[in-house]
Design a protein around this motif. Sequence first.
Motif, PDB file in Angstrom:
ATOM      1  N   ALA A 480     -19.524 -12.228  -7.156  1.00 27.97           N
ATOM      2  CA  ALA A 480     -20.508 -12.702  -6.187  1.00 27.97           C
ATOM      3  C   ALA A 480     -20.866 -11.609  -5.178  1.00 27.97           C
ATOM      4  O   ALA A 480     -21.620 -11.849  -4.231  1.00 27.97           O
ATOM      5  N   GLY A 481     -20.290 -10.412  -5.364  1.00 25.88           N
ATOM      6  CA  GLY A 481     -20.651  -9.295  -4.495  1.00 25.88           C
ATOM      7  C   GLY A 481     -19.686  -9.037  -3.354  1.00 25.88           C
ATOM      8  O   GLY A 481     -19.897  -8.152  -2.532  1.00 25.88           O
ATOM      9  N   ARG A 482     -18.626  -9.816  -3.291  1.00 25.44           N
ATOM     10  CA  ARG A 482     -17.685  -9.673  -2.191  1.00 25.44           C
ATOM     11  C   ARG A 482     -16.570  -8.676  -2.520  1.00 25.44           C
ATOM     12  O   ARG A 482     -16.465  -8.200  -3.641  1.00 25.44           O
ATOM     13  N   GLN A 483     -15.718  -8.432  -1.523  1.00 33.49           N
ATOM     14  CA  GLN A 483     -14.593  -7.524  -1.707  1.00 33.49           C
ATOM     15  C   GLN A 483     -13.287  -8.203  -1.305  1.00 33.49           C
ATOM     16  O   GLN A 483     -13.292  -9.204  -0.593  1.00 33.49           O
ATOM     17  N   VAL A 484     -12.180  -7.598  -1.756  1.00 33.45           N
ATOM     18  CA  VAL A 484     -10.895  -8.287  -1.674  1.00 33.45           C
ATOM     19  C   VAL A 484      -9.789  -7.348  -1.193  1.00 33.45           C
ATOM     20  O   VAL A 484      -9.722  -6.191  -1.610  1.00 33.45           O
ATOM     21  N   TYR A 485      -8.948  -7.855  -0.320  1.00 34.06           N
ATOM     22  CA  TYR A 485      -7.726  -7.141   0.057  1.00 34.06           C
ATOM     23  C   TYR A 485      -6.545  -7.787  -0.662  1.00 34.06           C
ATOM     24  O   TYR A 485      -6.457  -9.016  -0.735  1.00 34.06           O
ATOM     25  N   VAL A 486      -5.629  -6.953  -1.152  1.00 29.72           N
ATOM     26  CA  VAL A 486      -4.345  -7.463  -1.628  1.00 29.72           C
ATOM     27  C   VAL A 486      -3.283  -6.696  -0.842  1.00 29.72           C
ATOM     28  O   VAL A 486      -3.223  -5.469  -0.916  1.00 29.72           O
ATOM     29  N   VAL A 487      -2.502  -7.409  -0.039  1.00 33.27           N
ATOM     30  CA  VAL A 487      -1.536  -6.731   0.829  1.00 33.27           C
ATOM     31  C   VAL A 487      -0.122  -6.936   0.303  1.00 33.27           C
ATOM     32  O   VAL A 487       0.256  -8.041  -0.091  1.00 33.27           O
ATOM     33  N   CYS A 488       0.662  -5.854   0.262  1.00 32.96           N
ATOM     34  CA  CYS A 488       2.036  -5.906  -0.237  1.00 32.96           C
ATOM     35  C   CYS A 488       2.994  -5.392   0.843  1.00 32.96           C
ATOM     36  O   CYS A 488       2.627  -4.540   1.646  1.00 32.96           O
ATOM     37  N   PRO A 489       4.236  -5.859   0.788  1.00 26.61           N
ATOM     38  CA  PRO A 489       5.188  -5.419   1.819  1.00 26.61           C
ATOM     39  C   PRO A 489       5.752  -4.009   1.616  1.00 26.61           C
ATOM     40  O   PRO A 489       6.378  -3.482   2.529  1.00 26.61           O
ATOM     41  N   ARG A 490       5.567  -3.429   0.440  1.00 22.77           N
ATOM     42  CA  ARG A 490       6.140  -2.097   0.218  1.00 22.77           C
ATOM     43  C   ARG A 490       5.105  -1.168  -0.379  1.00 22.77           C
ATOM     44  O   ARG A 490       4.134  -1.609  -0.991  1.00 22.77           O
ATOM     45  N   ILE A 491       5.381   0.126  -0.281  1.00 23.70           N
ATOM     46  CA  ILE A 491       4.501   1.104  -0.917  1.00 23.70           C
ATOM     47  C   ILE A 491       4.881   1.258  -2.381  1.00 23.70           C
ATOM     48  O   ILE A 491       4.057   1.137  -3.266  1.00 23.70           O
ATOM     49  N   GLY A 492       6.174   1.557  -2.615  1.00 26.68           N
ATOM     50  CA  GLY A 492       6.637   1.545  -3.990  1.00 26.68           C
ATOM     51  C   GLY A 492       6.669   2.892  -4.685  1.00 26.68           C
ATOM     52  O   GLY A 492       6.963   2.967  -5.870  1.00 26.68           O
ATOM     53  N   ASP A 493       6.386   3.985  -3.969  1.00 23.22           N
ATOM     54  CA  ASP A 493       6.576   5.271  -4.626  1.00 23.22           C
ATOM     55  C   ASP A 493       8.036   5.687  -4.477  1.00 23.22           C
ATOM     56  O   ASP A 493       8.525   6.574  -5.128  1.00 23.22           O
ATOM     57  N   ASP A 494       8.726   5.048  -3.571  1.00 24.22           N
ATOM     58  CA  ASP A 494      10.175   5.066  -3.582  1.00 24.22           C
ATOM     59  C   ASP A 494      10.609   3.768  -2.937  1.00 24.22           C
ATOM     60  O   ASP A 494       9.807   2.844  -2.842  1.00 24.22           O
ATOM     61  N   ASP A 495      11.814   3.691  -2.470  1.00 27.98           N
ATOM     62  CA  ASP A 495      12.243   2.367  -2.047  1.00 27.98           C
ATOM     63  C   ASP A 495      12.230   2.115  -0.552  1.00 27.98           C
ATOM     64  O   ASP A 495      12.883   1.221  -0.057  1.00 27.98           O
ATOM     65  N   VAL A 496      11.520   2.939   0.168  1.00 27.91           N
ATOM     66  CA  VAL A 496      11.499   2.741   1.611  1.00 27.91           C
ATOM     67  C   VAL A 496      10.441   1.697   1.966  1.00 27.91           C
ATOM     68  O   VAL A 496       9.258   1.903   1.721  1.00 27.91           O
ATOM     69  N   PRO A 497      10.848   0.565   2.517  1.00 29.74           N
ATOM     70  CA  PRO A 497       9.886  -0.508   2.756  1.00 29.74           C
ATOM     71  C   PRO A 497       9.151  -0.353   4.074  1.00 29.74           C
ATOM     72  O   PRO A 497       9.148  -1.233   4.891  1.00 29.74           O
TER      73      PRO A 497
END
Length: 726
Positions: A480-497
Amino acid sequence: MATESSKLAPIIASAAAQFAKARDIQTVGDLLAFWPRRYRTRDADLGTAEVGKFLVGVAEVKSASTRPMQKRKGTMLNVVITDGRHDIDITFFKAWGHEKALVPKARGIFAGTVGTYNQRLQLTHPGYTMLDDFDAGDRKALIPIYRSVGKLHTWTATESVRRVLDVLDDVPDAVPADVRARRKLVSRTDALRGIHTPDTMAEVETARRRLRYEEAFVLQVTLAQRRRAAAGQSTTPRPARPGGLLEAFDGRLPFTLTAGQQEVGATIAQEMGRDVPMHRLLQGEVGSGKTIVALRAMLAAVDSGGQAALLAPTEVLAGQHHRTITAMLGDLAEGGMLGGSEHGTRVALLTGSQSTAERRRTLLDVVTGDAGIVVGTHALLQENVDFFDLGLVVVDEQHRFGVEQRDALRGKGTVPPHVLVMTATPIPRTVAMTVFGDLETSTLRELPAGRAPITTHVVPEEKPNWMARTWARVAEEVRAGRQVYVVCPRIGDDDVPDDETDLRTEAVADDDGDGEAPAAPARPLKSVYAVHAALAEEPALAGLSVEVLHGRLTSDEKDAVMARFQRGELDVLVSTTVVEVGVDVPNASVMVVMDADRFGVSQLHQLRGRIGRGGFPGLCLLVTGTDAEAAMTRLNAVAATTDGFELARLDLSQRREGDILGAAQHGRRTQLEFLHILEDEDVIEQAREDAFALVADDPELGGHPDLAAAVRARVDAEQAAYLERG
Ligand code: ADP
Ligand code: MG
């Protein structure tokens, strides 16, 4: 005789070392501030003895017997104690004379960790004191219960406190006698005695009421002094100039200001036109349009020949402010450039990760005054940043900064600049009166017209249908032309949250009161990279452009991603909480929060505030893999209302009291022991009235030395706390 600053050692001898070592209790004052956790009568009561829990209870010895040990030498002592409801076995593997004290019918206070043996509750080698000994001091109807300190049990604290009170002189009182009389408060000396050696709970309450008032009063006196000092300063008036930038800007605004924006704007204009610096807090619901209000004030500052600085807590937000302000100003932001407007100025951006050359150029624009508006992060506060003539300081998202940072920026004016502080977390009135009590407050209550409502749902992660539906909805919105955020608690390139805006466990209740936050769940948290990879595999999302954003990207990378998202070139942004505050992309309509239970109420409300900014209905999906009750209560509360004030109350009510100050403002985390900022509205109001009246009469507190000392101690504690955090 002793005072509050007397050392404990000469008074309580052996226990002093333990108090000092285990809790840094060194002086009489420290010990007297070691408040009882609760009170008991002397009736036998073992409470709900739970296996594994530490028990402190009063009980009567029911039976006692000694017998020789089977395998070793010596005698073992078995005692049964009872409170009439349940019995607990006590075992001493060596009698050691305990058999002389623990005789049937004797009553004592017992303390130990509850275990089991032969399916009966048992205390092995508990601590105890018999009531006859305990009362040898001075018999009071109530028994105060203190936390154990190292190896010392509550009765040692009681005994130590009594000994100290026996030799204590009247202590200095921060609350003047006339105020005490008016508010019907006991003296500090009486309060200390009342709280440590009460006969009735009414005495305890009288003492607490007085100590609660004192906390509020000392705090309000510091605020009153700060305000008075500010009011005594003089500065350059920055009135809006007819025919200037602000007028040109207003003429091009693509929308009409809300009534609230106009009203606050008028107040600010009036205050900036005076020769006393403005100190104003602008709070408002997420999306209420605070940025425009700030920008209009900044333009007025520029019109009157000064500069304005806008301090933002993250690079993402600073970058966005720079982009939007530049875009909104159009040719007005091209001062000194070909094709720029005649009124124009320049908008500079200053962040920590700029190249040296870029930084040097910016600093030059700032010091020459060519840049009328300077947007930046903490980098603005550095010493080598000099302004030509700083007229207005705006602090966005104040909850991320301390008073000290606000002051550091203010210090860059040749005369004290006007200050506008903005907070996106709406704060209850009493919090405003305590945390921001040195500022005047304005509130934007309404959202701009044409906002579509946001619907929020809690999505259980373990239900595949629900997750599939989540991604299907995402795809529909994008189509429909809109945009979306998906938010996560970690980055994930290592384990530092973590991230620029770290994940706070802000609303996690600490119900056992031991100061330990509950352990984090073993469940691995969703990371930006893992979710990004998973979405690439998701059939529903095939063909969509999905990018990642987090605090460990370089500032150029962050800027580039954010700018593309803002221009609508990206469909889905998978990010950490770097988008939590301030980010403004009106075309975004969906916010999916992964592991939503890991975020606090205010954080979720902020995140949700990123959508529903254009005219499109917003959809917020809180995905969670937990069904823990506390977490579900929070998520359901966020789903049930979009009223930020209500959610702020809920959020704050779940924090430990001392954290409210810290939560509302990172710069001031000093403990309040008795005052409940949310509940004690009356106390805060009375204390404020008394404090402001007193400071008006005696600004330097020359006639109130005890109060002056208490204020100094409080300010020192604040500074120490600030320095500790670095
Ligand atoms: P916040 O108060 O959360 O900082 P913003 O200042 O980011 O909110 O404003 C949210 C959005 O609303 C922005 O896109 C802004 O341009 C827009 N906006 C602000 N004021 C108005 C208004 N009076 N009418 C319509 N839109 C507005
Ligand atoms: Mg904002």
